[in-house]
Design a protein around this motif. Structure first.
Motif, PDB file in Angstrom:
ATOM      1  N   HIS A  54       7.643  -3.541   2.249  1.00  0.00           N
ATOM      2  CA  HIS A  54       6.874  -4.609   2.882  1.00  0.00           C
ATOM      3  C   HIS A  54       7.469  -4.962   4.244  1.00  0.00           C
ATOM      4  N   LEU A 111       0.908   1.626   1.545  1.00  0.00           N
ATOM      5  CA  LEU A 111       0.947   0.174   1.771  1.00  0.00           C
ATOM      6  C   LEU A 111       0.494  -0.111   3.198  1.00  0.00           C
ATOM      7  N   THR A 117      -1.966  -3.124  -1.031  1.00  0.00           N
ATOM      8  CA  THR A 117      -0.790  -2.519  -1.665  1.00  0.00           C
ATOM      9  C   THR A 117      -1.179  -1.242  -2.424  1.00  0.00           C
ATOM     10  N   CYS A 149       2.798  -7.020  -6.750  1.00  0.00           N
ATOM     11  CA  CYS A 149       2.236  -6.392  -5.553  1.00  0.00           C
ATOM     12  C   CYS A 149       0.718  -6.353  -5.615  1.00  0.00           C
TER      13      CYS A 149
END
Lengths: 299, 451
Positions: free
Chosen positions: B65, B387, B405, B448
């Protein structure tokens, strides 16, 4: 207390970061923990038990460890078709010691910033005075986002042997949260002589002046008990973001809030006048050893 | 409708609801009932604070992330036509952080999450895999913890560090640091050779046909033996379409639809919420049942993750396994474990390429909060797959933030006419056990998925 106290790990509104932090514990310490305590339930680790069976049994829990924030709202968050608060209350009634693991469990943390659910808070606050005043021991808050695995283990080992642990006004163990993050930082000499780094990404300089480091205003053992056994954020060059304090997360965490070039907040317990006097003196000296690069590698 | 109410041992919580006809699963729903609202939290925050918030979406893939976020923030400069220089050294250090975190995730997933289910299929004694007590469980947590020390050397700590920022990284490693990181990677290699595969990593990396699986002698052999005995090579098949969003760590972005490989056109990535709750609605419509959204490419569902990366990138051993067993649960797990070997050698290569005399960071000429308006995306390959972060800034504040995600790609609720990737893989299951193992083969990370 039982020879092998029973530990139950409960998850509320969380990212599971404290679970993964625990799994990063020093392996021999982890083994000692697993041999000294009976981890009867952890939602992502154990397989033999389930939470509702434990809740419905007569089994007593010695240590209830809570990861994540608490809410009574079920629109956004539910566990096993119950609200987080509902399950928490049921577990608390069977438990001797309550430990909030991480900032979210302690006071809501980052999850409390989700404003569409205005009911997100920490364990102590969610349970309320009426319930917590009946507890044998105050709720223990281990703040930090995440919490260091050693802080969990040391707290459990102290309470296991002493039956109690002394807490500060935020309910944090004084043994872990009396010193500042600043204590033990390898950049301390740069702080003493007010040497700022030119920018991010250097081995030299103190991050308090420009990069927003909260080390001198934050209580933690981050530079005393190193992370993953090897390092800390401030040592490597990332400012402390103050994640063990209840105002985390604040705004503009990667820059220093200043008034006419002077940090708006000065180190904890130091008067602005004292800070400015020392700074003024220190800055008049240009110490070349501290101005130069620590290591010059050949290109 | 029979319900396996709660899927145990995942990141967060998911409910699996199955509809049966003649003892076969006819329809499957994966319900994610928890929502934490990161996209809402970020609105109005200073742009750089996203570097602190977004790793906290997930305790196991925070580096992915962080990197996705920093890529998006750097692209804000690009899209506002402002030059930004990022040193090669910083890019390599970022990739190293992502690679180490992915290794940790793969190893923990195999031993802590999927193997306890897999060994429970067999009446044989696999006590060593028992969570908390078994030697294999303990050995896996030990090596995962050791590998993460390598990341902490330059990331300060793990989980939840934010040492990457537009312009580079905050650390400036020494030669000793690099050597120490390499030592931890070497411990990972020893684990791979002794515990996981039972062959040397160099021999393993030469594997190129389906029979090579018989050369495995360690824990992967246990997995293979149980898989073949209980047919994991025949279950869990989905669309057999694969998607890789980012060129990173030597993985190639692209997609495979049957046999045609193609480049990615980002405009064709679309999120849908036909079955997803609306956070701002006071009452949800009855067809909505999950907080997960769904995402497709060109109106088609694709699988993302280690199998996609191995196939799009053309790793020979997994290509051979896939040719024989398609996108089965067996191929999916083998792909993820194959990536352990791939990433361990990749880490060694990255460490060797780092030139410590380069700067770690070059200060951008303009502060992000001084850019009046910009919008950008950042992509990365996380442990579980593709992602994407999309960010929009205006007048020094985040105006909108959107996360797609890997688990949205794989575990999303599908469209009105077609089931999502994992749903399709579960449909056709003949037992609850088969359905749950299939679901688990995708790695269910609810934190997520709904963020």
């Amino acid at each position: 207390m039982r020879i092998k106290p029973k530990v139950l790990w409960f998850q509320g509104i969380t990212c599971n970061g404290n679970t993964h932090s625990l799994l990063c514990a020093n392996p021999s310490r982890m083994e000692l923990f697993l041999n000294s305590f009976d981890l009867i339930y952890h939602p992502s680790l154990t397989t033999q038990t389930n939470l509702l069976d434990i809740i419905n049994s007569d089994e007593k829990i010695d240590f209830l460890l809570i990861e994540g924030a608490i809410s009574d709202d079920t629109k956004f968050f539910s566990i096993l078709n119950h609200s987080v608060k509902d399950l928490l209350s049921k577990l608390v009634s069977k438990s001797t010691y309550i430990v909030s693991v991480g900032s979210c469990a302690s006071y809501g943390g980052i999850h409390a910033k989700f404003e569409l659910n205005d009911d997100i808070t920490g364990v102590q606050n969610s349970l309320g005075k009426k319930l917590t005043s009946k507890l044998k021991h105050k709720v223990i808050n281990l703040t930090g986002c995440p919490v260091h695995p050693e802080w969990i283990l040391q707290t459990l080992f102290i309470v296991k042997s002493q039956g109690k642990i002394q807490l500060d006004e935020e309910h944090r163990p004084v043994d872990l949260y009396s010193t500042l993050t600043h204590h033990g930082c390898t950049r301390n000499e740069y702080f003493e002589w007010k040497v700022e780094p030119e920018h991010f990404g250097t081995k030299e300089g103190c991050l308090f002046y420009n990069q927003g480091c909260r080390g001198p205003m934050t209580k933690s053992s981050c530079n005393k008990i190193l992370w993953n056994g090897v390092n800390s954020k401030t040592r490597l060059g990332m400012p402390c973001i103050g994640c063990t304090e209840t105002d985390f997360p604040r705004a503009n965490m990667l820059e220093t809030n200043k008034n006419i070039g002077i940090p708006a907040e000065v180190p904890l317990g130091i008067s602005k006048r004292a800070y400015l006097s020392i700074t003024g003196v220190a800055k008049t000296f240009k110490i070349s050893r501290l101005q130069d690069k620590l290591i010059n590698y050949d290109e | 409708m029979k319900t396996v109410d709660i899927i145990e041992r995942i990141e967060g919580e998911a409910h699996l609801k199955l509809e049966w006809r003649n003892s076969v699963v006819k329809d499957a729903r994966i319900e994610f009932l928890n929502f934490r609202g990161f996209e809402y939290m970020l609105v109005g925050k200073p742009p750089l604070d996203a570097l602190v918030y977004t790793p906290r979406v997930c305790g196991i893939c925070g580096q992915a992330h962080l990197l996705s976020c920093v890529n998006a923030l750097e692209n804000l400069y690009k899209n506002a036509n402002i030059d930004l220089e990022v040193p090669k050294k910083a890019k390599l250090i970022r990739e190293l952080g992502l690679a180490i975190e992915t290794l940790d995730s793969h190893i923990k997933w195999f031993y802590l999450f999927i193997m306890p289910d897999v060994v429970s299929l067999s009446p044989n004694d696999y006590k060593e895999y028992e969570p908390i007590k078994g030697q294999k469980w303990l050995a896996a947590t030990k090596v995962a913890s050791d590998i993460m020390r390598g990341l902490a050397i330059f990331g300060g700590q793990w989980p939840h560090t934010s040492y990457m920022l537009p312009g580079g990284v905050m650390c400036d490693p020494t030669l000793i640091d690099l050597a120490t990181i390499e030592n931890y990677i070497d411990q990972g290699i020893t684990f791979f050779e002794k515990n996981l595969s039972g062959v040397s990593i160099s021999e393993y990396l030469m594997f190129n046909n389906v029979e090579d699986i018989n050369k495995l002698t360690a824990d992967l052999k246990d997995f293979k033996d149980i898989s073949f005995e209980y047919g994991l090579n025949n279950i869990g098949k989905s669309y057999n379409r694969f998607f890789v969003i980012a060129d990173i760590l030597g993985f190639k972005s692209g997609r495979i639809k049957q046999i045609n490989a193609g480049k990615i056109n980002f405009e064709k990535i679309k999120e849908h919420d036909d079955f997803s709750f609306d956070a701002t609605a006071s009452k949800q419509s009855s067809k909505k049942y999950t907080w997960a959204k769904t995402v497709n490419y060109d109106e088609m569902f694709f699988e993302t993750g280690p199998m996609a990366r191995a196939l799009v990138g053309g790793r020979k051993f997994i290509k051979a396994i896939h040719k024989e067993y398609d996108d089965s649960a067996y191929t999916r797990v083998m792909s993820r474990m194959d990536e352990v070997a791939y990433l361990l050698q990749r880490c060694k290569k990255i460490i060797k390429s780092i030139d410590i005399s380069e700067p770690s960071y070059i200060q951008p000429q303009v502060k992000l909060k001084d850019i009046p308006y910009s919008k950008a995306r950042g992509v990365v390959e996380a442990a579980r797959g593709s992602l994407m972060h999309e960010v929009e800034i205006e007048k020094g504040k985040i105006k909108s933030y959107n996360l797609i995600t890997p688990t949205v790609w794989n575990l999303g609720p599908g469209s009105k006419t077609k089931p999502g990737t994992a749903q399709k893989a579960i449909i056709g299951s003949k037992s609850i056990q088969e359905a749950t193992i299939t679901l688990r083969s995708f790695d269910v990370c609810s934190v997520c998925t709904t963020h």
